[in-house]
Write an enzyme that holds these catalytic residues in place. Sequence first.
Site, PDB file in Angstrom:
ATOM      1  N   LYS A 636     -33.779 -27.509  69.057  1.00  0.00           N
ATOM      2  CA  LYS A 636     -33.571 -28.497  70.129  1.00  0.00           C
ATOM      3  C   LYS A 636     -34.279 -28.144  71.439  1.00  0.00           C
ATOM      4  O   LYS A 636     -33.814 -28.523  72.531  1.00  0.00           O
ATOM      5  CB  LYS A 636     -32.063 -28.713  70.422  1.00  0.00           C
ATOM      6  CG  LYS A 636     -31.205 -29.057  69.250  1.00  0.00           C
ATOM      7  CD  LYS A 636     -31.748 -30.032  68.280  1.00  0.00           C
ATOM      8  CE  LYS A 636     -31.870 -31.469  68.644  1.00  0.00           C
ATOM      9  NZ  LYS A 636     -32.506 -32.242  67.516  1.00  0.00           N
ATOM     10  N   GLY A 638     -37.709 -28.600  71.632  1.00  0.00           N
ATOM     11  CA  GLY A 638     -39.001 -29.289  71.603  1.00  0.00           C
ATOM     12  C   GLY A 638     -39.937 -28.699  70.556  1.00  0.00           C
ATOM     13  O   GLY A 638     -41.157 -28.876  70.622  1.00  0.00           O
ATOM     14  N   THR A 639     -39.375 -28.015  69.568  1.00  0.00           N
ATOM     15  CA  THR A 639     -40.230 -27.342  68.571  1.00  0.00           C
ATOM     16  C   THR A 639     -41.033 -28.340  67.735  1.00  0.00           C
ATOM     17  O   THR A 639     -42.168 -28.051  67.364  1.00  0.00           O
ATOM     18  CB  THR A 639     -39.380 -26.453  67.638  1.00  0.00           C
ATOM     19  OG1 THR A 639     -38.403 -27.256  66.995  1.00  0.00           O
ATOM     20  CG2 THR A 639     -38.716 -25.311  68.384  1.00  0.00           C
ATOM     21  N   SER A 732     -28.015 -31.235  73.492  1.00  0.00           N
ATOM     22  CA  SER A 732     -28.919 -31.887  72.542  1.00  0.00           C
ATOM     23  C   SER A 732     -28.448 -31.630  71.103  1.00  0.00           C
ATOM     24  O   SER A 732     -28.500 -32.516  70.252  1.00  0.00           O
ATOM     25  CB  SER A 732     -30.340 -31.355  72.746  1.00  0.00           C
ATOM     26  OG  SER A 732     -31.194 -31.815  71.749  1.00  0.00           O
ATOM     27  N   LYS A 854     -36.137 -37.493  67.362  1.00  0.00           N
ATOM     28  CA  LYS A 854     -36.614 -36.590  68.427  1.00  0.00           C
ATOM     29  C   LYS A 854     -36.782 -37.399  69.696  1.00  0.00           C
ATOM     30  O   LYS A 854     -37.523 -38.404  69.705  1.00  0.00           O
ATOM     31  CB  LYS A 854     -37.945 -35.931  68.065  1.00  0.00           C
ATOM     32  CG  LYS A 854     -37.969 -35.253  66.729  1.00  0.00           C
ATOM     33  CD  LYS A 854     -37.092 -34.018  66.651  1.00  0.00           C
ATOM     34  CE  LYS A 854     -36.802 -33.743  65.180  1.00  0.00           C
ATOM     35  NZ  LYS A 854     -35.951 -32.630  64.921  1.00  0.00           N
ATOM     36  N   GLY A 855     -36.110 -36.945  70.729  1.00  0.00           N
ATOM     37  CA  GLY A 855     -36.116 -37.708  71.978  1.00  0.00           C
ATOM     38  C   GLY A 855     -35.126 -38.852  71.868  1.00  0.00           C
ATOM     39  O   GLY A 855     -35.480 -40.017  72.046  1.00  0.00           O
ATOM     40  N   ARG A 856     -33.914 -38.479  71.517  1.00  0.00           N
ATOM     41  CA  ARG A 856     -32.870 -39.496  71.306  1.00  0.00           C
ATOM     42  C   ARG A 856     -32.412 -40.092  72.638  1.00  0.00           C
ATOM     43  O   ARG A 856     -32.521 -39.456  73.686  1.00  0.00           O
ATOM     44  CB  ARG A 856     -31.652 -38.871  70.620  1.00  0.00           C
ATOM     45  CG  ARG A 856     -31.890 -38.499  69.191  1.00  0.00           C
ATOM     46  CD  ARG A 856     -30.561 -38.176  68.505  1.00  0.00           C
ATOM     47  NE  ARG A 856     -30.809 -37.921  67.106  1.00  0.00           N
ATOM     48  CZ  ARG A 856     -30.962 -36.716  66.575  1.00  0.00           C
ATOM     49  NH1 ARG A 856     -30.879 -35.645  67.337  1.00  0.00           N
ATOM     50  NH2 ARG A 856     -31.196 -36.588  65.292  1.00  0.00           N
TER      51      ARG A 856
END
Length: 903
Positions: A636, A638-639, A732, A854-856
């Site tokens: 969580k 940004g991998t 996150s 991703k980027g909820r």
Amino acid sequence: MWRKLRKIASLRKIVLALIIVSLFGLFYSISQLTPTTFPVERQLPRLVLPPASECHNEMSNIRGFDQPLNKGNTSQTRQKILVFLRDGHTQLGRDIVTALESIRFKFNIQSGEIRNLPILIDDSKGRYALIIFEDIFMYFSLHQWNREMIDKYCLDFDVGIIYFLRGSKSRSKENDVVHNGPVGTFPLSYFNGVNLKDYQLNPQSPILRIARPGEIWQGFLPFSKNWALFKSDHSTYQPVSFVIQAGPDDVPQGNKGRKSRHRRAAVVANKDFPDAMAPDFSDKLVTVVHDTGQLDGIQRVIFGSGLTFWLHKVLFLDAISYLSHGKLVSPLERYIQIDIDDVFVGTKGNRMNADDVTALVNFQDKVRQTIPGFTFQLGFSGKFIFYGNEKETEGDRLFLKVHDRFAWFPHMWSHMQAHWFNNVTELCSYMDINARFAVRHHLNTSSHYAVAPHHAGVFPVHEQLYDCWDQIWNITTTSTEEYPHLRPDHKRRGFMYRDVKNLPRQTCGLFTHTMILDKYPGGPEALHDHINGGSLFLSFLYNQFNIFMTHLSNYGNDRLAIYTFDHAINFVRCWTNLKLLQVPPETMAKKYFDLYPDELDPVWLNPCLDKRHLEIWSTEKNCNQLPDFVVVGPQKTGTTALYWYLNMHPDVKSNLPSATTFEEVQFFSGKNYFKGLDWYMSYFPIPENNTILFEKSATYFDQAVVAKRLNALLPKKPVIAILLDPAKRAYSWYQHMRSHDDNTALQHSFYEVITAKREGSPQALISLQHRCLDPGFYAVHLDNWLEHLSAKQIIIVDGDTLKDNPVRAMQDLQEHLGFKSTIDYSKLLKYEKKKGFYCQILKSGKTKCLGKSKGRQYPEMDDQSMNYLRHYYSDANRKLLQMLQSINKPIPLWVLEQVNSQH
Ligand SMILES: Nc1ncnc2c1ncn2[C@@H]1O[C@H](COP(=O)(O)OS(=O)(=O)O)[C@@H](OP(=O)(O)O)[C@H]1O
């Protein structure tokens, strides 16, 4: 006539008597054919080497095995040793470390000048069960305050100290300088400069445990002029061992010019050194002394020399056991297995004939008197049976006849190396021929043990070998000297793979090309040194489990192997209380891993970094199929975005996707690791020139085991960690679980999750809390990484920068990774308002963003939770700042902000 008749009658009587006597003799001989003797088929055995002589100390084993150790309180200390070493790498320092590593005692080293003592106590428990000073004068030169601290620690926790005091060499560069003087403030004095001989243990010393008194190590003791000899009037000092002064005639002649440098040692009159230590040994000098603690309650052992002399290595272990009150003790049992490889293999003239087989059986019977049930393990390759000359064919026949005297293990049908076969069916079919050979000749292979020719296939793993071993032989145990590496041999270890337990194998100094003692590499002396206190003896001393590999040819010719083991076993018997035992290989493996459970999990290494490993690795495999760097997480942060951005670079290629874990292979952190190296490599393409391979698994960062494993396989390769405010990361993760319909996350607010009491809360809630909070202790995790990797290998990416300014983050990262060609991400990425994140610019001009997961979209974290987490992570963030500063890493802005806001 009567006379004649009487004569005939008496002749008959004589003949009858003779027949009766012979029959008795025959009956007696038959009755003597117990299993311990073997009917000698041919006379004139070839044995030319003399058997070992008896010990002198049969009656002198005063305490016998398992004598009680020094009684004391051991419950308050940990099983660790604190070692103070001098600056630089001295021989003694290395010897101490090697001995401790060999016997597998845990230790911490402090080297160089001691300004501040390391922490000695934590949680009111003593960190160390013993202290060692490489140089006693390091102890005396400590600041008084520190010395008192050590003494107090030793008193409070009942901890002993081992010191070394070496003569001239340890303290001055001059050779042959006679020193004498007090040993610091102890009522003890020392002197040196005397040539010594005839080393003997003091049978009264309570220190002796492995060391067995009664023998005398006769003759001149090399370099003994540098040994310190102790004198004292105080009865607290008791001798552990004695030596006597050598006369001029005892000095070895012409020994590499050493003699010319010898000054005649001044005769040291005992009266010059009043001595209460050894009233009964007035002609003896003391070089290892035991301070029994009468003066200050602290027990000590002081060695007047280093560990070069083999008996000092034994005494060193005994001193450790005694002074730690048995907290650091190696059991006295030593399990021995001797494998004879290449049975039925070997060129004509180098194999065993019938006499040799007989000698082997008889020797086995002799060994059984010391090691009950001792049985040689014979490794066979059936193809070459009867390939020798006439006498050797007789030898083969006798082997088959007496097959039940031995245990047998499969080698390979024709001594082939497993890694030559990539086709599993072909490999198995060869094994099968050998298996049928064993059945035909009734060879007892029930031990489920096998050895691979040249170690090939065991490590590095050749899956096909394991497949066929399982399929054809049901192998459960093997041994190799290649794990993790052949050298240094004291670091060989065991591991288990696919239910096959691999035991470390020791070297015994017999080689396939060594046929006779006279041609032994380095001369017969080298073999004798090896046996008498040298590396073969040390193998018995340090390893509780010894599997030795020998070869058929060593039992033919002058039967060097029999000679070697006869003498080696005798030497161990005479000089030690070690109890030699044998159990079947499977039992041995069980015992081994019961004792060393940490070794069960294998640690995969890059076969290309070890020449020997590369030689026994399939030519179809390619170490370039491994990542050049790894993105390790945490989750969580940004991998996925980073993974995606990196893949946009034309030279960079990631691993292939996994059916279960998508873009992540998750090799180093979980069960996948036990699928082996081939499995991992199958996730990478064979790279072209300039291709840079990488892997990302966000689960790696906070799993303690990963750093060690990763660095073992990919040493020196960079790892990338993304650090995002741990509070945001936790939130996150919570949202991630909610969107995966996790009941606990759906039923509980974020605040409830992070504040749930660890005692009394439902398991699922605690588990969710752990996964939210634990990865955020970045300093703790980084500390673990730094234990295995250099700071240079670790690249830190600021999670905020990656999210808000990926163009800059990617520019920095490319530079850090040293890419030959860097790309400009401003041409590839664009902020997409709708998504709220950066997305990829497609050729069409449109943008492509990461998926919904991703980027909820979710509400901002509530203030209560935010405040709680600010406080919760405040210490951790401060430590992170200190750590990043100490390893010269750029500090993410959020770290500075968090730490500053605490003031
Ligand atoms: N470009 C871009 N697009 C989408 N998302 C981005 C991007 N850059 C960073 N992020 C942040 O990445 C968060 C997901 O992190 P991970 O990919 O490491 O998650 S995971 O551990 O692999 O599940 C994700 O977390 P959530 O916002 O909670 O979904 C984002 O904040």
